[in-house]
Design an enzyme around this catalytic site. Structure first.
Site, PDB file in Angstrom:
ATOM      1  N   ASN A  13      -3.428   2.417  -9.311  1.00  0.00           N
ATOM      2  CA  ASN A  13      -3.897   2.082  -7.963  1.00  0.00           C
ATOM      3  C   ASN A  13      -3.831   3.357  -7.124  1.00  0.00           C
ATOM      4  O   ASN A  13      -2.761   3.758  -6.693  1.00  0.00           O
ATOM      5  CB  ASN A  13      -2.995   0.979  -7.384  1.00  0.00           C
ATOM      6  CG  ASN A  13      -3.315   0.670  -5.931  1.00  0.00           C
ATOM      7  OD1 ASN A  13      -4.347   1.081  -5.405  1.00  0.00           O
ATOM      8  ND2 ASN A  13      -2.408  -0.062  -5.277  1.00  0.00           N
ATOM      9  N   LYS A  15      -4.908   3.909  -4.226  1.00  0.00           N
ATOM     10  CA  LYS A  15      -4.812   3.657  -2.775  1.00  0.00           C
ATOM     11  C   LYS A  15      -5.818   4.539  -2.031  1.00  0.00           C
ATOM     12  O   LYS A  15      -6.889   4.821  -2.562  1.00  0.00           O
ATOM     13  CB  LYS A  15      -3.361   3.854  -2.303  1.00  0.00           C
ATOM     14  CG  LYS A  15      -2.380   3.038  -3.159  1.00  0.00           C
ATOM     15  CD  LYS A  15      -1.006   2.920  -2.585  1.00  0.00           C
ATOM     16  CE  LYS A  15      -0.158   2.071  -3.508  1.00  0.00           C
ATOM     17  NZ  LYS A  15       1.191   1.846  -2.996  1.00  0.00           N
ATOM     18  N   HIS A 105      -2.729  -7.078  -2.385  1.00  0.00           N
ATOM     19  CA  HIS A 105      -1.673  -6.066  -2.433  1.00  0.00           C
ATOM     20  C   HIS A 105      -0.821  -6.200  -1.171  1.00  0.00           C
ATOM     21  O   HIS A 105      -1.330  -6.520  -0.099  1.00  0.00           O
ATOM     22  CB  HIS A 105      -2.302  -4.666  -2.523  1.00  0.00           C
ATOM     23  CG  HIS A 105      -1.287  -3.601  -2.796  1.00  0.00           C
ATOM     24  ND1 HIS A 105      -0.483  -3.084  -1.802  1.00  0.00           N
ATOM     25  CD2 HIS A 105      -0.923  -2.980  -3.938  1.00  0.00           C
ATOM     26  CE1 HIS A 105       0.336  -2.187  -2.345  1.00  0.00           C
ATOM     27  NE2 HIS A 105       0.093  -2.109  -3.635  1.00  0.00           N
ATOM     28  N   GLU A 107       0.302  -4.105   0.802  1.00  0.00           N
ATOM     29  CA  GLU A 107      -0.164  -3.296   1.932  1.00  0.00           C
ATOM     30  C   GLU A 107      -1.280  -4.006   2.678  1.00  0.00           C
ATOM     31  O   GLU A 107      -1.395  -3.905   3.901  1.00  0.00           O
ATOM     32  CB  GLU A 107      -0.600  -1.904   1.424  1.00  0.00           C
ATOM     33  CG  GLU A 107       0.620  -1.058   1.064  1.00  0.00           C
ATOM     34  CD  GLU A 107       0.381   0.004   0.002  1.00  0.00           C
ATOM     35  OE1 GLU A 107      -0.782   0.332  -0.286  1.00  0.00           O
ATOM     36  OE2 GLU A 107       1.387   0.514  -0.538  1.00  0.00           O
ATOM     37  N   GLU A 177       5.240  -7.068  -7.489  1.00  0.00           N
ATOM     38  CA  GLU A 177       5.580  -5.806  -6.832  1.00  0.00           C
ATOM     39  C   GLU A 177       6.574  -6.051  -5.700  1.00  0.00           C
ATOM     40  O   GLU A 177       6.168  -6.428  -4.582  1.00  0.00           O
ATOM     41  CB  GLU A 177       4.321  -5.157  -6.252  1.00  0.00           C
ATOM     42  CG  GLU A 177       3.273  -4.827  -7.288  1.00  0.00           C
ATOM     43  CD  GLU A 177       2.369  -3.686  -6.820  1.00  0.00           C
ATOM     44  OE1 GLU A 177       2.316  -2.673  -7.529  1.00  0.00           O
ATOM     45  OE2 GLU A 177       1.755  -3.800  -5.752  1.00  0.00           O
ATOM     46  N   GLY A 183       6.449   2.827  -3.511  1.00  0.00           N
ATOM     47  CA  GLY A 183       6.400   4.145  -2.880  1.00  0.00           C
ATOM     48  C   GLY A 183       7.734   4.656  -2.392  1.00  0.00           C
ATOM     49  O   GLY A 183       7.802   5.633  -1.641  1.00  0.00           O
ATOM     50  N   SER A 223       7.150   2.033  -7.907  1.00  0.00           N
ATOM     51  CA  SER A 223       7.792   3.267  -8.376  1.00  0.00           C
ATOM     52  C   SER A 223       7.918   3.359  -9.903  1.00  0.00           C
ATOM     53  O   SER A 223       8.923   3.823 -10.431  1.00  0.00           O
ATOM     54  CB  SER A 223       9.162   3.452  -7.705  1.00  0.00           C
ATOM     55  OG  SER A 223       9.019   3.540  -6.298  1.00  0.00           O
TER      56      SER A 223
END
Ligand code: PGA
Length: 263
Positions: A13, A15, A105, A107, A177, A183, A223
């Site tokens: 991904n 991003k 996701h 985010e 996730e 991250g 991560s």
């Protein structure tokens, strides 16, 4: 054994990173790094920004041998066309040989207000165009500390899968996730990842039956790196990885695809 039938899926991904020139450079290196043995053992997808997808598709089509890396997207709208300024439709993605679309996701849920209902509509839209959704679920740090991880994740799974046939559920991908691991360099322990992934599979079993639950692939994300991928992939209910930061360099992404070398 049911698990043996699930071929792992490792997805990068990207991003909001890499323009179309940089995208070409990265896929060029990946094509060079990855071998037929890698593709035989693991399905691989890359999820560039929308503006790079046509470039990546064109690059793959120009190769002499077919490239087994699948093209993915990071999001899409739930309608096929219309007055939705700034959005990209699943029909457009299907035309670009996109195989997998990441949906929901964290985010997008946290920064762009995507609700479980929107995520469910997008999952249906992706299927309508013959692509495979990778639906993301996961808890915040506060939810983990409050002991509500299971409630949060099973709620997201139930809402996201609403109205799907058992065949559709069995063919899709769920990415677990934990938001606190994305991250941050803080990875869930294999034990924690396995516990939540087992809960997800049990929820799918209840909703869509045993065949769907045994076939559905569950990725871990947060991560993931070449150094921790093998331990995570050894978990019986982890069938792949959704990789952010470490997918932006060919060496580290290929190192994750080749997690078996470190197992
Ligand atoms: P990360 O991102 O690997 O950079 O933690 C994972 C993701 O958000 O999909």
């Amino acid at each position: 054994m049911a698990q043996a039938a699930r071929k792992p899926l490792i997805s990068g991904n990207w991003k909001m990173n890499l323009n179309h020139f940089e995208a070409t450079a990265l896929v060029q290196k990946l094509v060079y790094e990855l071998t037929p043995d890698d593709y035989a053992a693991v399905d691989v997808s890359v999820h560039p920004p929308f503006t790079d997808i046509r470039t990546v598709q064109t690059y793959f089509l120009a190769e002499k041998e077919p490239v087994p890396i699948r093209i993915g997207a990071q999001n899409c709208h739930w309608e096929d066309a219309g007055a939705f300024t700034g959005e990209v439709s699943p029909a457009m993605l299907a035309k670009l040989d996109v195989s997998y679309v990441i949906v929901g996701h964290s985010e997008r849920r946290e920064m762009f207000g995507e609700t479980d209902e929107i995520v469910n509509r997008k999952v249906h839209a992706v299927f309508r165009h013959g692509m495979t959704p990778i639906m993301c679920v996961g808890e915040t740090l506060e939810e983990r500390e409050a002991g509500t991880t299971e409630d949060k994740v099973t709620g997201q799974v139930r809402a996201g899968l609403a109205g799907l046939s058992p065949e559709q559920v069995g063919s899709m991908v769920i990415a677990y996730e934990p938001i606190w691991a994305i991250g941050t360099g803080r990875t869930a322990t294999p034990e924690d990842a396995q516990a939540v992934c087992a809960t997800i599979r049990a929820t799918v079993r209840e909703l869509a039956g045993g065949e769907a639950a045994d076939a559905l692939r569950i990725q871990y994300g947060g991560s993931v790196k070449p150094t921790n991928a093998a331990d995570l992939m050894a978990c019986p209910d982890v069938d792949g990885a959704l990789v952010g930061g470490a997918s932006l360099e060919a060496e580290s992404f290929a190192g994750i695809v080749r997690y078996r070398d470190r197992a």
